[in-house]
Every structure is written in structure tokens, then in C-alpha cells.
Design an enzyme around this catalytic site. Structure first.
Site, PDB file in Angstrom:
ATOM      1  N   CYS A  30       0.848  -1.198   0.000  1.00  0.00           N
ATOM      2  CA  CYS A  30       0.000   0.000   0.000  1.00  0.00           C
ATOM      3  C   CYS A  30       0.885   1.250   0.000  1.00  0.00           C
ATOM      4  O   CYS A  30       1.988   1.253   0.544  1.00  0.00           O
ATOM      5  CB  CYS A  30      -0.897  -0.004   1.234  1.00  0.00           C
ATOM      6  SG  CYS A  30      -2.067   1.387   1.265  1.00  0.00           S
ATOM      7  N   ASP A  84       0.390   3.800   1.666  1.00  0.00           N
ATOM      8  CA  ASP A  84       0.334   4.383   3.012  1.00  0.00           C
ATOM      9  C   ASP A  84       1.747   4.712   3.534  1.00  0.00           C
ATOM     10  O   ASP A  84       2.634   3.846   3.521  1.00  0.00           O
ATOM     11  CB  ASP A  84      -0.359   3.389   3.949  1.00  0.00           C
ATOM     12  CG  ASP A  84      -0.750   4.000   5.275  1.00  0.00           C
ATOM     13  OD1 ASP A  84       0.139   4.556   5.953  1.00  0.00           O
ATOM     14  OD2 ASP A  84      -1.936   3.924   5.646  1.00  0.00           O
ATOM     15  N   ARG A 130       2.858   4.903   6.322  1.00  0.00           N
ATOM     16  CA  ARG A 130       3.284   4.149   7.508  1.00  0.00           C
ATOM     17  C   ARG A 130       3.750   2.741   7.173  1.00  0.00           C
ATOM     18  O   ARG A 130       4.092   1.969   8.067  1.00  0.00           O
ATOM     19  CB  ARG A 130       2.108   4.072   8.509  1.00  0.00           C
ATOM     20  CG  ARG A 130       1.634   5.432   8.983  1.00  0.00           C
ATOM     21  CD  ARG A 130       0.279   5.325   9.650  1.00  0.00           C
ATOM     22  NE  ARG A 130      -0.770   4.930   8.699  1.00  0.00           N
ATOM     23  CZ  ARG A 130      -2.043   4.727   9.012  1.00  0.00           C
ATOM     24  NH1 ARG A 130      -2.447   4.871  10.266  1.00  0.00           N
ATOM     25  NH2 ARG A 130      -2.921   4.388   8.099  1.00  0.00           N
ATOM     26  N   HIS A 141      -2.051  -4.180   4.902  1.00  0.00           N
ATOM     27  CA  HIS A 141      -1.869  -3.782   6.294  1.00  0.00           C
ATOM     28  C   HIS A 141      -3.219  -3.548   6.946  1.00  0.00           C
ATOM     29  O   HIS A 141      -4.159  -3.106   6.296  1.00  0.00           O
ATOM     30  CB  HIS A 141      -0.975  -2.531   6.404  1.00  0.00           C
ATOM     31  CG  HIS A 141      -1.593  -1.283   5.856  1.00  0.00           C
ATOM     32  ND1 HIS A 141      -2.128  -0.297   6.665  1.00  0.00           N
ATOM     33  CD2 HIS A 141      -1.791  -0.868   4.590  1.00  0.00           C
ATOM     34  CE1 HIS A 141      -2.602   0.682   5.901  1.00  0.00           C
ATOM     35  NE2 HIS A 141      -2.419   0.363   4.638  1.00  0.00           N
ATOM     36  N   CYS A 178      -6.002  -0.159   6.925  1.00  0.00           N
ATOM     37  CA  CYS A 178      -5.828   0.491   5.622  1.00  0.00           C
ATOM     38  C   CYS A 178      -6.998   1.447   5.339  1.00  0.00           C
ATOM     39  O   CYS A 178      -8.166   1.048   5.374  1.00  0.00           O
ATOM     40  CB  CYS A 178      -5.743  -0.575   4.534  1.00  0.00           C
ATOM     41  SG  CYS A 178      -5.474   0.115   2.892  1.00  0.00           S
TER      42      CYS A 178
HETATM   43 CO    CO Z   1      -3.436   1.157   3.053  1.00  0.00          CO
END
Ligand code: CO
Length: 227
Positions: free
Chosen positions: A42, A44, A46, A98, A101
């Protein structure tokens, strides 16, 4: 110092530190890259691939998009897979979702976010496919986690079914596809144990992985009703 100047300064400091520790580092990398892994994860912020598996530059080839989706008409993702498999000859493809998400959450809550709704519709398709399974879970956070997990299983299957991977297996190139899920809460990856190394292995691996998901749901629900 402006914000971007700070970034450039951090870059200069980092490069200096790397060379101090290993003077040949960039020279070696510039000559070639020979990663053994392709990470599909992803976008993302993080969930940074290299840091999570503690890998140096040069060790993992990375493709990231919103909600780690693998679509058979996405030239961007397919090109990353093709380059990794045919040119770099990676040994493993890791599909890494993850928990928590945001893309999956927006899908689950039918939240409109804009253009990305059309992309996230692929996660919506996963939710539709597993409607009965998701409907069994009352707790919202658990349902969110479950859809994150199911999304990894489906996207892992999509990688396995891509022409690039099918062709690699047909010519007996060693290549295994894996499904992982990462927890933002403790930094740990859980292996969903869907490991596929050949044509014809997917069906059983997928079925067993889903079975484990169902078993852990039951265990969770038992725990909830007793607690
Ligand atoms: Co995500």
C-alpha cells in the site's frame, strides 16, 4: 531553512553516513541491482517496504498503490511485475497489505473519496465476493481487519494468475508468490501462508488460507462470547 531544504539536507547527511560506513556502497549499487524480492504494498506512508523488512537499497524492488491492489489491466503494476520477474529475476513476490488500511476502510464504509473510488471499487469487489464471511463479523474493527486480510488473499491470487507469473512458471523459473499483512500497531508482519510456486498450486493454497481465516474468526468470536 525551508521544509524542502531540510529534506535535501537530510539526504546529504544520509548519503554521507552510508559512505562513511561502506565506502563502496553507491558504486556497487550503480553498477547493478539484483533484488530477490518484489514488494507489492500500500502507498500508506506508515508502510515503507525497505524499513519493515530491514533491507538496504538494492535488496527489494517495490510497487505501491492505494490498498495494494493488483488489477489485470493496470499497466503500471503489471510492468513492475514483468520487469521484476523477467529482467531482475526476483525469487519472491510479496503482496503486503496492512491492518487499518484507509482505502479498505473507505470501501467498507462506502465513503466517497473522489476519483480513487473507481480504484477502490476493486476492493469493493473483494467485499462483494466475501459478503457472507464479512457479514458474520459484528465488530467494526474486526470487519475492517478481515477485509484487509481478504484483500491480500485476492490480490495474491491476481498476481498468480497474471500472464507474467504464469509464463515464468511455465518455463520453470523459480518464483514464489506470498501474502502478508502488516500491523501498524506493533510493526509485525503476519504471513498468511498463501505461498504459491507453480501453476495449479493456487487453488489449494487459497482455499487453505481462507480456511485459516475462518478458523481464526471462529476462535475470535468464541473468545468474544466468553469474555
Ligand atoms: Co493502506
Amino acid at each position: 531553512m525551508s521544509q524542502l531544504e531540510k529534506l535535501l539536507q537530510k539526504n546529504a547527511d544520509w548519503a554521507e553516513r552510508v559512505v562513511r560506513e561502506d565506502p563502496q556502497f553507491f558504486g556497487r549499487l550503480a553498477d547493478q541491482q539484483a533484488p530477490e524480492y518484489l514488494w507489492i504494498g500500500c502507498s500508506d506512508s506508515r508502510v515503507p517496504a525497505n524499513q519493515i523488512i530491514d533491507m538496504a537499497p538494492g535488496e527489494v524492488f517495490v510497487h505501491r498503490n492505494v490498498a495494494n491492489v493488483v488489477v489485470h489491466t493496470d499497466l503500471n503494476c503489471l510492468s513492475a511485475i514483468q520487469f521484476a520477474v523477467d529482467v531482475l529475476k526476483v525469487r519472491h513476490i510479496l503482496v503486503v497489505g496492512h491492518y487499518g488500511c484507509s482505502g479498505v476502510k473507505a470501501t467498507l464504509e462506502e465513503q466517497r473519496v473522489g476519483l480513487a473510488d473507481n480504484w477502490l471499487r476493486h476492493v469493493g469487489d473483494v467485499a462483494t465476493r466475501h459478503f457472507t464471511r464479512l457479514a458474520q463479523v459484528a465488530d467494526h474493527r474486526q470487519k475492517h481487519d478481515l477485509l484487509c486480510t481478504l484483500n491480500v488473499l485476492e490480490q495474491t491470487a491476481n498476481v498468480c494468475e497474471s500472464t507474467v507469473v504464469q509464463d515464468a512458471w511455465a518455463r520453470r523459473q523459480p518464483l514464489t508468490i506470498h501474502g502478508w499483512i502488516y500491523s501498524l500497531k506493533n510493526g509485525l508482519v503476519t504471513d498468511l501462508s498463501i505461498d504459491v510456486s507453480a501453476r495449479g498450486e493456487l487453488e489449494q493454497a487459497y482455499r487453505l488460507a481462507l480456511q485459516r481465516v475462518d478458523e481464526s474468526l471462529l476462535a475470535q468470536q468464541d473468545g468474544d462470547s466468553q469474555g
